[in-house]
Design a protein around this motif. Sequence first.
Motif, PDB file in Angstrom:
ATOM      1  N   SER A  68       0.715  -1.255   0.012  1.00  0.00           N
ATOM      2  CA  SER A  68       0.048   0.007   0.147  1.00  0.00           C
ATOM      3  C   SER A  68       0.731   1.389  -0.022  1.00  0.00           C
ATOM      4  N   ILE A  69       1.924   1.255   1.030  1.00  0.00           N
ATOM      5  CA  ILE A  69       2.894   2.605   1.024  1.00  0.00           C
ATOM      6  C   ILE A  69       3.667   2.523  -0.358  1.00  0.00           C
ATOM      7  N   GLY A  70       4.048   1.257  -0.725  1.00  0.00           N
ATOM      8  CA  GLY A  70       4.888   1.162  -2.061  1.00  0.00           C
ATOM      9  C   GLY A  70       4.199   1.833  -3.107  1.00  0.00           C
ATOM     10  N   ARG A  71       2.990   1.535  -3.182  1.00  0.00           N
ATOM     11  CA  ARG A  71       2.168   2.305  -4.304  1.00  0.00           C
ATOM     12  C   ARG A  71       2.347   3.714  -4.502  1.00  0.00           C
ATOM     13  N   TRP A  72       2.231   4.222  -3.358  1.00  0.00           N
ATOM     14  CA  TRP A  72       2.019   5.714  -3.304  1.00  0.00           C
ATOM     15  C   TRP A  72       3.628   6.176  -3.356  1.00  0.00           C
ATOM     16  N   LEU A  73       4.295   5.649  -2.887  1.00  0.00           N
ATOM     17  CA  LEU A  73       6.033   6.048  -3.077  1.00  0.00           C
ATOM     18  C   LEU A  73       6.504   5.723  -4.653  1.00  0.00           C
ATOM     19  N   GLY A  74       6.007   4.979  -5.331  1.00  0.00           N
ATOM     20  CA  GLY A  74       6.230   4.629  -6.648  1.00  0.00           C
ATOM     21  C   GLY A  74       5.757   5.639  -7.429  1.00  0.00           C
ATOM     22  N   VAL A  75       4.390   6.062  -7.427  1.00  0.00           N
ATOM     23  CA  VAL A  75       3.862   7.178  -7.915  1.00  0.00           C
ATOM     24  C   VAL A  75       4.867   8.581  -7.736  1.00  0.00           C
ATOM     25  N   ALA A  76       5.073   8.790  -6.358  1.00  0.00           N
ATOM     26  CA  ALA A  76       5.736   9.943  -6.274  1.00  0.00           C
ATOM     27  C   ALA A  76       7.229   9.889  -6.920  1.00  0.00           C
ATOM     28  N   ILE A  77       8.027   8.883  -6.773  1.00  0.00           N
ATOM     29  CA  ILE A  77       9.169   8.565  -7.523  1.00  0.00           C
ATOM     30  C   ILE A  77       8.928   8.745  -8.921  1.00  0.00           C
ATOM     31  N   ALA A  78       8.133   8.089  -9.471  1.00  0.00           N
ATOM     32  CA  ALA A  78       8.165   8.291 -11.177  1.00  0.00           C
ATOM     33  C   ALA A  78       7.741   9.504 -11.539  1.00  0.00           C
ATOM     34  N   VAL A  79       7.062  10.392 -10.735  1.00  0.00           N
ATOM     35  CA  VAL A  79       6.608  11.616 -11.253  1.00  0.00           C
ATOM     36  C   VAL A  79       7.821  12.648 -10.852  1.00  0.00           C
ATOM     37  N   CYS A  80       8.507  12.362  -9.843  1.00  0.00           N
ATOM     38  CA  CYS A  80       9.922  13.173  -9.669  1.00  0.00           C
ATOM     39  C   CYS A  80      10.778  12.856 -10.706  1.00  0.00           C
ATOM     40  N   PHE A  81      11.036  11.532 -11.103  1.00  0.00           N
ATOM     41  CA  PHE A  81      11.842  11.325 -12.310  1.00  0.00           C
ATOM     42  C   PHE A  81      11.481  11.717 -13.529  1.00  0.00           C
TER      43      PHE A  81
ATOM     44  N   TRP B 104       3.917  28.254 -18.948  1.00  0.00           N
ATOM     45  CA  TRP B 104       3.991  27.761 -17.633  1.00  0.00           C
ATOM     46  C   TRP B 104       4.517  26.328 -17.619  1.00  0.00           C
ATOM     47  N   GLY B 105       4.879  25.823 -18.859  1.00  0.00           N
ATOM     48  CA  GLY B 105       5.336  24.463 -18.733  1.00  0.00           C
ATOM     49  C   GLY B 105       6.488  24.296 -17.669  1.00  0.00           C
ATOM     50  N   TYR B 106       7.542  24.960 -17.738  1.00  0.00           N
ATOM     51  CA  TYR B 106       8.717  24.576 -16.650  1.00  0.00           C
ATOM     52  C   TYR B 106       8.194  24.808 -15.356  1.00  0.00           C
ATOM     53  N   ARG B 107       7.247  25.858 -15.265  1.00  0.00           N
ATOM     54  CA  ARG B 107       6.954  25.988 -13.782  1.00  0.00           C
ATOM     55  C   ARG B 107       6.278  24.960 -13.278  1.00  0.00           C
ATOM     56  N   LEU B 108       5.477  24.313 -13.987  1.00  0.00           N
ATOM     57  CA  LEU B 108       4.419  23.249 -13.658  1.00  0.00           C
ATOM     58  C   LEU B 108       5.256  22.073 -13.445  1.00  0.00           C
ATOM     59  N   SER B 109       6.249  21.678 -14.441  1.00  0.00           N
ATOM     60  CA  SER B 109       7.175  20.602 -14.028  1.00  0.00           C
ATOM     61  C   SER B 109       7.929  20.398 -13.110  1.00  0.00           C
ATOM     62  N   GLN B 110       8.688  21.740 -12.939  1.00  0.00           N
ATOM     63  CA  GLN B 110       9.492  21.650 -11.816  1.00  0.00           C
ATOM     64  C   GLN B 110       9.083  21.839 -10.271  1.00  0.00           C
ATOM     65  N   GLY B 111       7.688  22.369 -10.446  1.00  0.00           N
ATOM     66  CA  GLY B 111       6.635  22.384  -9.237  1.00  0.00           C
ATOM     67  C   GLY B 111       6.424  21.087  -8.840  1.00  0.00           C
ATOM     68  N   LEU B 112       6.017  20.187  -9.805  1.00  0.00           N
ATOM     69  CA  LEU B 112       5.728  18.814  -9.361  1.00  0.00           C
ATOM     70  C   LEU B 112       7.019  18.148  -9.044  1.00  0.00           C
ATOM     71  N   HIS B 113       8.159  18.483  -9.766  1.00  0.00           N
ATOM     72  CA  HIS B 113       9.344  17.603  -9.422  1.00  0.00           C
ATOM     73  C   HIS B 113       9.733  17.875  -7.897  1.00  0.00           C
ATOM     74  N   VAL B 114       9.482  18.974  -7.283  1.00  0.00           N
ATOM     75  CA  VAL B 114      10.045  19.398  -6.123  1.00  0.00           C
ATOM     76  C   VAL B 114       8.889  18.953  -4.990  1.00  0.00           C
ATOM     77  N   ALA B 115       7.796  19.085  -5.401  1.00  0.00           N
ATOM     78  CA  ALA B 115       6.507  18.751  -4.514  1.00  0.00           C
ATOM     79  C   ALA B 115       6.714  17.095  -4.252  1.00  0.00           C
ATOM     80  N   SER B 116       6.754  16.309  -5.149  1.00  0.00           N
ATOM     81  CA  SER B 116       6.738  14.840  -5.398  1.00  0.00           C
ATOM     82  C   SER B 116       8.139  14.355  -4.487  1.00  0.00           C
ATOM     83  N   GLY B 117       8.877  15.042  -4.832  1.00  0.00           N
ATOM     84  CA  GLY B 117      10.226  14.636  -4.042  1.00  0.00           C
ATOM     85  C   GLY B 117       9.927  14.884  -2.576  1.00  0.00           C
ATOM     86  N   ILE B 118       9.509  15.966  -2.173  1.00  0.00           N
ATOM     87  CA  ILE B 118       9.316  16.197  -0.874  1.00  0.00           C
ATOM     88  C   ILE B 118       8.404  15.476  -0.015  1.00  0.00           C
ATOM     89  N   ALA B 119       7.197  15.243  -0.690  1.00  0.00           N
ATOM     90  CA  ALA B 119       6.211  14.251  -0.379  1.00  0.00           C
ATOM     91  C   ALA B 119       6.658  12.804  -0.487  1.00  0.00           C
TER      92      ALA B 119
END
Length: 380
Positions: free
Chosen positions: A25-38, A64-79
Amino acid sequence: MKPRLPAVRLPVFKGRLHDARTATSIGRWLGVAIAVCFGTGLISHYLQHQPGWLLDVLPSRPIWGYRLSQGLHVASGIAAIPLLLAKLWTVYPKLFGWPPVRSVRHALERLSVAVLVAGAVFELFTGLLNTVQWYLWPFSFVPVHFAVAWLLAGALMLHVAVKYPEISRHWRSTSPGTRALPAADGPDRRSLLTGVAVAAGAVTLTTVGQAFTPLKFFDVLAPRHPDYGAEGLPVNRSAVAAGTTQVDGAAYRLTVTGPRPYILTLAELSALTQHESVLPIACVEGWSKTAHWTGVRMTDLLRRAGAPPNARVRVVSLERYGAYRVMEMGRDYAHDPLTLLALKLNGQTLTADHGYPARIIAPNRPGVLQTKWVTRLEVM
């Protein structure tokens, strides 16, 4: 007699939660976060470090493309950090299993776990320190972070492949493996998963405001607040760090090379037709904000120099040292009507920290490539 309030009882995790269902269950969430971050990390890397063959392929839109992608990158990495810690807590008893290797398949599993854990810890925590520009290591962050990201992605795919039979047996609450677990563990497991979800949500809510400005009032843990800085905009690289605190506007000259080269003083540059662009500036550390920029269109400067319609441009800064002192801009960026050699920010003359006397602002572009203290444009 005073009324007695009911006692508040905190959840007690007494179940055997070091099990495959909890880990899955936790691995699914972590996998999604790492995939988005990667995925967003790849976008960031190739926008920030553009190979020659990619210069004229990368698009300047959406703005706004880079703003969105980099915002997701940092947010998913912190989460992913609380998710990773919870995942490690769930599986850590298995890390000390004996004998350490029981078969080829088990050896592959152990190897994938070792690389996966080391890679995930390295990527997430060095990435977190990068957001505050606190570098505790002797190596260059960007190439090492990029290389380990590929190592982590490979280890994750190997781990999922090796563990797939067990994952599939515990994927749902109705899966055979989950039904075989003690039913009494169900409430504790749900409490644990709820707590982990709340932790990941809390760190996201208190940091994502640095990029998603509607949530900026909750931005209490992020290293940048989008409203903090000269002229209402944060600054990463200051004029002091770049050695550009004493730029003399009267002595400043902009040199533009090309078929018809020319030189402009700051007064002459200011006398040219001025245009406005409403564009975000987004930095690799995760913060971003939209601002109003005023200046001369890059297309006008290139046309005056006799540049062909497909010309690139090399931008040179007055800063004395720095990895991004010289920047190349592909044709899509150089000829976008929103790309400016900006002289004003939010209606005010640029401060030294924001690139006085002139800086680049272009759509869908990392902040490190929005060159400040521009002194030379070379048509390529």
